[in-house]
Design a protein around this motif. Structure first.
Motif, PDB file in Angstrom:
ATOM      1  N   ALA A 150      48.970  43.678  71.247  1.00  0.00           N
ATOM      2  CA  ALA A 150      48.327  42.615  72.032  1.00  0.00           C
ATOM      3  C   ALA A 150      48.381  41.326  71.251  1.00  0.00           C
ATOM      4  O   ALA A 150      48.343  41.337  70.017  1.00  0.00           O
ATOM      5  N   TRP A 151      48.472  40.225  71.979  1.00  0.00           N
ATOM      6  CA  TRP A 151      48.527  38.918  71.361  1.00  0.00           C
ATOM      7  C   TRP A 151      47.328  38.106  71.836  1.00  0.00           C
ATOM      8  O   TRP A 151      47.034  38.044  73.026  1.00  0.00           O
ATOM      9  N   HIS A 152      46.646  37.473  70.874  1.00  0.00           N
ATOM     10  CA  HIS A 152      45.527  36.597  71.182  1.00  0.00           C
ATOM     11  C   HIS A 152      45.988  35.556  72.206  1.00  0.00           C
ATOM     12  O   HIS A 152      47.096  35.044  72.110  1.00  0.00           O
ATOM     13  N   PRO A 153      45.126  35.241  73.194  1.00  0.00           N
ATOM     14  CA  PRO A 153      45.558  34.330  74.264  1.00  0.00           C
ATOM     15  C   PRO A 153      45.883  32.917  73.802  1.00  0.00           C
ATOM     16  O   PRO A 153      46.612  32.201  74.482  1.00  0.00           O
ATOM     17  N   ALA A 154      45.320  32.503  72.655  1.00  0.00           N
ATOM     18  CA  ALA A 154      45.550  31.114  72.266  1.00  0.00           C
ATOM     19  C   ALA A 154      46.133  30.969  70.859  1.00  0.00           C
ATOM     20  O   ALA A 154      46.877  30.033  70.589  1.00  0.00           O
ATOM     21  N   GLU A 155      45.807  31.902  69.990  1.00  0.00           N
ATOM     22  CA  GLU A 155      46.213  31.710  68.593  1.00  0.00           C
ATOM     23  C   GLU A 155      47.227  32.750  68.167  1.00  0.00           C
ATOM     24  O   GLU A 155      47.481  33.728  68.870  1.00  0.00           O
ATOM     25  N   ASN A 156      47.771  32.522  67.002  1.00  0.00           N
ATOM     26  CA  ASN A 156      48.743  33.476  66.453  1.00  0.00           C
ATOM     27  C   ASN A 156      48.036  34.612  65.752  1.00  0.00           C
ATOM     28  O   ASN A 156      48.077  34.762  64.537  1.00  0.00           O
ATOM     29  N   ILE A 157      47.365  35.414  66.560  1.00  0.00           N
ATOM     30  CA  ILE A 157      46.708  36.620  66.047  1.00  0.00           C
ATOM     31  C   ILE A 157      47.200  37.771  66.897  1.00  0.00           C
ATOM     32  O   ILE A 157      47.207  37.684  68.122  1.00  0.00           O
ATOM     33  N   ILE A 158      47.656  38.824  66.225  1.00  0.00           N
ATOM     34  CA  ILE A 158      48.168  39.974  66.983  1.00  0.00           C
ATOM     35  C   ILE A 158      47.432  41.237  66.562  1.00  0.00           C
ATOM     36  O   ILE A 158      47.012  41.370  65.418  1.00  0.00           O
ATOM     37  N   ALA A 159      47.280  42.121  67.526  1.00  0.00           N
ATOM     38  CA  ALA A 159      46.657  43.415  67.267  1.00  0.00           C
ATOM     39  C   ALA A 159      47.709  44.486  67.503  1.00  0.00           C
ATOM     40  O   ALA A 159      48.346  44.518  68.555  1.00  0.00           O
ATOM     41  N   ILE A 160      47.895  45.333  66.505  1.00  0.00           N
ATOM     42  CA  ILE A 160      48.938  46.361  66.564  1.00  0.00           C
ATOM     43  C   ILE A 160      48.260  47.722  66.403  1.00  0.00           C
ATOM     44  O   ILE A 160      47.540  47.943  65.430  1.00  0.00           O
ATOM     45  N   ALA A 161      48.511  48.611  67.336  1.00  0.00           N
ATOM     46  CA  ALA A 161      47.963  49.963  67.232  1.00  0.00           C
ATOM     47  C   ALA A 161      49.052  50.883  66.708  1.00  0.00           C
ATOM     48  O   ALA A 161      50.085  51.064  67.357  1.00  0.00           O
ATOM     49  N   ALA A 162      48.822  51.434  65.532  1.00  0.00           N
ATOM     50  CA  ALA A 162      49.791  52.358  64.941  1.00  0.00           C
ATOM     51  C   ALA A 162      49.099  53.712  64.856  1.00  0.00           C
ATOM     52  O   ALA A 162      48.332  53.959  63.930  1.00  0.00           O
ATOM     53  N   THR A 163      49.366  54.546  65.820  1.00  0.00           N
ATOM     54  CA  THR A 163      48.734  55.860  65.963  1.00  0.00           C
ATOM     55  C   THR A 163      47.211  55.687  65.987  1.00  0.00           C
ATOM     56  O   THR A 163      46.671  55.203  66.964  1.00  0.00           O
ATOM     57  N   ASN A 164      46.540  56.037  64.885  1.00  0.00           N
ATOM     58  CA  ASN A 164      45.089  55.919  64.918  1.00  0.00           C
ATOM     59  C   ASN A 164      44.576  54.731  64.114  1.00  0.00           C
ATOM     60  O   ASN A 164      43.379  54.617  63.854  1.00  0.00           O
ATOM     61  N   ASN A 165      45.477  53.879  63.702  1.00  0.00           N
ATOM     62  CA  ASN A 165      45.076  52.695  62.947  1.00  0.00           C
ATOM     63  C   ASN A 165      45.289  51.438  63.754  1.00  0.00           C
ATOM     64  O   ASN A 165      46.257  51.296  64.488  1.00  0.00           O
ATOM     65  N   LEU A 166      44.366  50.513  63.567  1.00  0.00           N
ATOM     66  CA  LEU A 166      44.494  49.222  64.223  1.00  0.00           C
ATOM     67  C   LEU A 166      44.764  48.183  63.154  1.00  0.00           C
ATOM     68  O   LEU A 166      44.036  48.088  62.167  1.00  0.00           O
ATOM     69  N   TYR A 167      45.811  47.418  63.322  1.00  0.00           N
ATOM     70  CA  TYR A 167      46.127  46.328  62.409  1.00  0.00           C
ATOM     71  C   TYR A 167      45.956  45.008  63.143  1.00  0.00           C
ATOM     72  O   TYR A 167      46.385  44.863  64.282  1.00  0.00           O
ATOM     73  N   ILE A 168      45.335  44.076  62.470  1.00  0.00           N
ATOM     74  CA  ILE A 168      45.241  42.735  63.042  1.00  0.00           C
ATOM     75  C   ILE A 168      45.879  41.786  62.058  1.00  0.00           C
ATOM     76  O   ILE A 168      45.475  41.709  60.902  1.00  0.00           O
ATOM     77  N   PHE A 169      46.880  41.094  62.519  1.00  0.00           N
ATOM     78  CA  PHE A 169      47.588  40.145  61.669  1.00  0.00           C
ATOM     79  C   PHE A 169      47.328  38.740  62.180  1.00  0.00           C
ATOM     80  O   PHE A 169      47.346  38.490  63.374  1.00  0.00           O
ATOM     81  N   GLN A 170      47.084  37.858  61.239  1.00  0.00           N
ATOM     82  CA  GLN A 170      46.837  36.480  61.623  1.00  0.00           C
ATOM     83  C   GLN A 170      47.826  35.583  60.909  1.00  0.00           C
ATOM     84  O   GLN A 170      48.136  35.784  59.744  1.00  0.00           O
ATOM     85  N   ASP A 171      48.301  34.608  61.622  1.00  0.00           N
ATOM     86  CA  ASP A 171      49.198  33.641  61.020  1.00  0.00           C
ATOM     87  C   ASP A 171      48.337  32.503  60.503  1.00  0.00           C
ATOM     88  O   ASP A 171      47.916  31.637  61.255  1.00  0.00           O
ATOM     89  N   LYS A 172      48.074  32.530  59.202  1.00  0.00           N
ATOM     90  CA  LYS A 172      47.128  31.552  58.654  1.00  0.00           C
ATOM     91  C   LYS A 172      47.731  30.167  58.571  1.00  0.00           C
ATOM     92  O   LYS A 172      47.047  29.180  58.600  1.00  0.00           O
ATOM     93  N   VAL A 173      49.046  30.150  58.409  1.00  0.00           N
ATOM     94  CA  VAL A 173      49.680  28.845  58.219  1.00  0.00           C
ATOM     95  C   VAL A 173      49.691  28.066  59.514  1.00  0.00           C
ATOM     96  O   VAL A 173      49.270  26.929  59.585  1.00  0.00           O
ATOM     97  N   ASN A 174      50.198  28.750  60.549  1.00  0.00           N
ATOM     98  CA  ASN A 174      50.271  28.085  61.849  1.00  0.00           C
ATOM     99  C   ASN A 174      49.257  28.697  62.774  1.00  0.00           C
ATOM    100  O   ASN A 174      49.569  29.577  63.552  1.00  0.00           O
ATOM    101  N   SER A 175      48.019  28.265  62.643  1.00  0.00           N
ATOM    102  CA  SER A 175      46.994  28.922  63.438  1.00  0.00           C
ATOM    103  C   SER A 175      47.057  28.512  64.891  1.00  0.00           C
ATOM    104  O   SER A 175      46.646  29.232  65.768  1.00  0.00           O
ATOM    105  N   GLU A 176      47.584  27.365  65.169  1.00  0.00           N
ATOM    106  CA  GLU A 176      47.679  26.946  66.561  1.00  0.00           C
ATOM    107  C   GLU A 176      49.044  27.303  67.106  1.00  0.00           C
ATOM    108  O   GLU A 176      49.998  27.475  66.376  1.00  0.00           O
ATOM    109  N   MET A 177      49.116  27.371  68.370  1.00  0.00           N
ATOM    110  CA  MET A 177      50.372  27.708  69.026  1.00  0.00           C
ATOM    111  C   MET A 177      51.319  26.535  68.900  1.00  0.00           C
ATOM    112  O   MET A 177      50.940  25.381  68.999  1.00  0.00           O
ATOM    113  N   HIS A 178      52.605  26.831  68.687  1.00  0.00           N
ATOM    114  CA  HIS A 178      53.573  25.727  68.667  1.00  0.00           C
ATOM    115  C   HIS A 178      54.616  25.959  69.739  1.00  0.00           C
ATOM    116  O   HIS A 178      54.770  27.047  70.239  1.00  0.00           O
TER     117      HIS A 178
END
Lengths: 233, 447
Positions: B419-447
């Motif tokens: 899943a992708w955050h509706p406005a920012e560069n934050i993604i949620a990745i489900a890997a089997t039973n783990n949830l990863y959330i990655f954030q793009d700290k450099v480019n926090s706003e959409m380009h």
């Protein structure tokens, strides 16, 4: 990850490395695999309808392919020699990589494009022609192999049926709108009601060595029947 | 329950593993809400875990807030269908958030058969000073009550309460694969393998059937519905995808039963790539409208495609997710991986698309630059705040040091839900039973 349980052509007594499985053998393996997949339903939970439909469609495609082959294998009139040869030609395209890997051969370096496994349907015009002598030998082998393989898969289906016998009664009264894949209900009902399927299987088992064309035709008849049963609710 | 919440807690943007892996913890769906403040996950055990983004701290105004567990609840329980002698799995297939209309948050969650509307509310005050009850709630001895007092609201520790407000049951004979909330915020649709129903959010005993592709004779069944979604802006339009690789755009104004599509999107088959597996790999596993509503994104086994709503003949863009699997289809058919249903996602500005793959890899494609990247979601390769390193799958030829060969890919580790955050560069990745959330700290706003 690679193919286990897929048959490998018997290469005993050959000095040269075993020939890659013929297109017919691969196709038969795929058909066996598909039939097993269709009848392996989880007992407790309804299996995935999408998956069942996709597998059933694949079985139909294989069946069509088999019937096309059968048409070619019948004694052809002199003028139609070109056709069967084109059909046989396709086996050259088939990939060997899964089998080669199993056998410990190094995978062909994909500098060129690797020949795909069972991934090319017949009919590609660019493949080279096989000579007719090996072709005939392959023809003779084919139906016997496919009959053996077919028999094995039918045996499996029947075995599974027997183990599910206690549920047969419930299955017979299953909702008309019930699962598309309620195989045991239909099959038990069929076997109980008619003797034809049973007869057909026995005939298949006891058959001697009929000419390739007719046994293949009978295979197709049985396959037709089984596919009908499998897709029926 | 507390231990579960702890185990699923996000720490520095990454989820700590459980010490054990149970089937029930396998994440089956991930969904951001409309603001991105909340992230909901559903799992095979019928549980829903909602994460909330912490407000940015004053000490680091540019640091993005991180996600912590907000609420956990049991949405669905396993059931038994006595008529068919079959279990109904409690696995959550889909979660969709309703647009927020008051202080409460609402979401729809569904398993194979039943959709439920859950309301999530916060309570941070409680009344104190009752006349008839004491602090523990026990009735007071009336002789000790000498005067009347007015109970006052006193602050308390935040409590998040979840309650089921609606249960939409018995609408589906087959397994529900999608739900989608209409832009009118009053209706939603649910789709199973053969039918699509339209519901009103306030009415649970009735639904309207708007698509029915069940053939009169089940023997003739060759195609099923695989996914469906409402258009983000036009409340009369929706799309559904099929196992044969086609998309149908339907207009609910045209007829009550939308069996006749308004538009049929289908790409002609490539004859040079035909095989016995062609149909299976063309089956669309997910369809998503772009935020703009102008495009659709589809995922089939090997590719993601972008379709323009104005062009039915073929997709405008096709991206190869893992074409190196094309020669392995027979094996993937044998081990059933060929039936894996991967999802796909747009970023907020519709410029980047994302989808999962095997070996815990996920892929992103930039539609403008045409560049793509493969990343891996795993604890070993990701430390908190580390930059994700692009991965590469080598298919022969030159092999670089960190490349993975096709034959070493782990097909049991697959990323189906992203899943992708509706406005920012934050993604949620489900890997089997783990949830990863990655954030793009450099480019926090959409380009």
């Amino acid at each position: 990850m690679f193919a286990r349980g897929l048959k490998r052509k018997n290469a005993d007594g050959e000095d040269s490395p075993p020939a890659p499985p013929s297109y017919s053998l691969q196709r038969q393996s795929l058909l066996d695999m598909s039939l097993v997949k269709l009848q392996l339903c989880h007992m407790l939970v309804e299996p995935n309808l999408c998956r069942s439909v996709l597998i059933a469609n694949t079985v139909r495609q294989l069946q069509e392919d088999l019937s096309l082959d059968a048409a070619w294998r019948l004694p052809a009139p002199p003028g139609a020699g070109r056709g069967p040869l084109e059909r046989l030609v396709s086996t050259d395209i088939l990939c060997r990589s899964p089998w080669e890997q199993q056998g410990g051969h190094s995978a062909p370096d994909s500098g060129g494009s690797p020949a795909p496994d069972l991934c090319e349907l017949p009919g590609a015009p660019s493949a080279q022609a096989l000579s007719s002598a090996p072709g005939c030998a392959w023809e003779a082998d084919g139906p016997r192999e496919s009959r053996g393989g077919f028999q094995a898969s039918l045996d499996q289906i029947l075995e599974t049926l027997e183990s599910r016998a206690p549920r047969a009664a419930e299955g017979l009264f299953a909702d008309v709108d019930g699962p598309y894949y309620d195989l045991d209900a239909v099959l038990t009902g069929m076997v109980g009601a008619k003797a034809v399927p049973g007869d057909g299987f026995e005939a298949l088992a006891s058959a001697g060595a009929p000419p390739p064309g007719s046994s293949c035709k009978r295979d197709l008849g049985e396959l037709d029947h089984v596919v009908e049963i499998l897709v029926e609710t | 329950m507390g231990e579960d919440a702890d185990a699923r807690k996000i720490n520095h943007g990454f989820l700590r593993d459980h010490g054990y892996v149970t089937e029930a913890d396998v994440i089956s769906t991930v969904e951001f809400n409309h603001t991105g403040e909340l992230l909901a996950t559903g799992d095979k055990g019928g549980r829903v875990v909602v994460f909330q983004r912490e407000p940015e701290s004053k000490s680091a105004p540019h640091g993005q807030g991180e996600y912590d567990v907000y609420s956990t609840f049991q949405s669905h329980e396993p059931e038994f269908d006595y008529l068919k002698s079959l279990e109904i799995e409690e696995k959550i297939n889909k979660i969709k958030w309703l647009p927020q209309q008051n202080a409460a948050h609402s979401l729809l969650s569904t398993n194979d058969k039943t959709i439920k509307l859950w309301k999530i509310t916060e309570r941070d005050k409680r009344p104190e000073g009752y006349n008839l009850k004491d602090e523990e709630g026990k009735l007071k001895d009336l002789s000790t009550v000498t005067s009347l007092q007015v109970p006052v609201l006193k602050p308390m520790d935040l409590m998040v309460e979840v309650s089921p407000r609606r249960v939409f049951a018995n609408g589906h004979t087959y397994h529900i694969n999608s739900i989608s909330v209409n832009s009118d915020c009053e209706t939603y649709m649910s789709a199973d393998d053969l039918r699509i129903n339209l519901w009103h959010l306030a009415i649970t005993d009735r639904s309207f059937n708007i698509v029915d592709i069940k053939p009169a004779n089940m023997e003739d069944l060759t195609e099923v519905i695989t996914a469906s979604e409402f258009h983000p802006h036009h409340c009369n339009l929706f799309v559904y995808s099929s196992s044969k690789g086609s998309l149908r755009l339907c207009d609910m104004r045209a007829a009550a039963l939308c069996d006749k599509h308004s538009k049929l999107f289908e790409e002609p088959e490539d004859p040079s790539n035909r095989s016995f597996f062609s149909e299976i790999i063309s089956s669309v596993s997910d369809v998503k409208f772009s935020h703009s509503g102008r495009y659709m994104l589809t995922r089939d086994y090997l590719t993601v495609k972008v379709w323009d709503l104005n062009m039915e003949a073929r997709p405008i863009e096709t991206y190869q997710v893992h074409d190196y699997l094309r020669s392995k289809l027979c094996s993937l058919y044998e081990n059933d991986c060929i039936f894996d249903k991967f999802e796909c996602a747009w970023n907020g500005s519709d410029s980047v698309i994302m989808t999962g793959a095997y070996n815990n890899f996920f892929r992103m494609f930039d539609r403008n630059t045409k560049r793509d990247v493969t990343l891996e979601a795993s604890r070993e390769s990701s430390k908190p705040r580390a930059v994700l390193k692009p991965r590469r799958v080598c298919v022969g030829g030159k092999r670089r040091r960190d490349d993975i060969s096709v034959d070493s890919l782990d097909f049991t580790r697959k990323i189906l839900h992203t899943a992708w955050h509706p406005a920012e560069n934050i993604i949620a990745i489900a890997a089997t039973n783990n949830l990863y959330i990655f954030q793009d700290k450099v480019n926090s706003e959409m380009h």
